[in-house]
Design a protein around this motif. Sequence first.
Motif, short mmCIF file in Angstrom:
data_model
loop_
_atom_site.label_atom_id
_atom_site.label_comp_id
_atom_site.label_asym_id
_atom_site.label_seq_id
_atom_site.Cartn_x
_atom_site.Cartn_y
_atom_site.Cartn_z
N PHE A 92 -20.14 -26.73 23.36
CA PHE A 92 -19.87 -26.84 21.93
C PHE A 92 -18.42 -26.47 21.67
CE2 PHE A 92 -20.30 -24.78 17.56
CZ PHE A 92 -20.19 -25.99 16.89
N LEU A 109 -27.83 -25.82 19.08
CA LEU A 109 -27.05 -26.19 17.90
C LEU A 109 -27.95 -26.66 16.77
CD1 LEU A 109 -24.16 -28.25 19.61
CD2 LEU A 109 -24.33 -25.78 19.26
N LYS A 126 -23.43 -23.59 15.91
CA LYS A 126 -24.09 -22.91 17.04
C LYS A 126 -25.06 -21.87 16.48
CE LYS A 126 -23.05 -19.96 21.04
NZ LYS A 126 -21.95 -19.29 21.78
#
Length: 232
Positions: free
Chosen positions: A137, A221, A230
């Motif tokens: 991420f 996520l 997140k």
Amino acid sequence: VFRNCIADNIQSAQLAEYAVNELGKKNFAIMFTNNDYGMALKDGFEAKAKEIANVLAVEAYTDGDVNFSAQLTKIKSKNPDALYIGGYYTEVAKIAQQAKEQGLNVQLLGGDGFYSTKLVELGGDAVEGAIFTAGFFPGDTAENVQKFIAKFKEMNSGEEPDMFAAQAYDAAMIVLEAMKKAGTDGAALRDAIAATKDFPGITGKTDFAENGDAEKEILILKVENGKFAKVR
């Protein structure tokens, strides 16, 4: 042979645990694309969910399908509180929209096939609140992640790294760290990689199981206000 990408059945099992333990979900339905990827996700999620909660319905579909009303009608009749979709964002967006049209009010869950901005572009409000697993991420504020992203963008004309770039970087660093300890002898290098513990990678701390698979906690996520955030 080693891999630092977490296996599909493991990522889906971890999400099942998260859905039960953190979200309080008890009754699940599953839809999956009928290929190796979808079946691996389905198998991992179903096995763990049956162990710690209930699986009320399992329905297959094929990549490229556009009408999911038959599967969703069966699922709605079972009254689940969450729907896990093992597939890619194109079909996921359509499933989410059609579920909303049918009044199927469930928590959407899925694998890393959700992870594309196209999910939100195609699914709109129907995918808001969807929770899914991912290997990387770029919005992670961890110092090592942000340093990697900055350097990657500097070397690639401002392009942001994706999951595959991050995993390739971690794989190279794991090998290089093992070389520092063991040199380049094949057997010694293999043993040093196998002994890797808590490697602080861009994609999370990594260990290896005896069969060479990665042992790590996968990222989770969520779609929040049309963006990815997140949650673990």
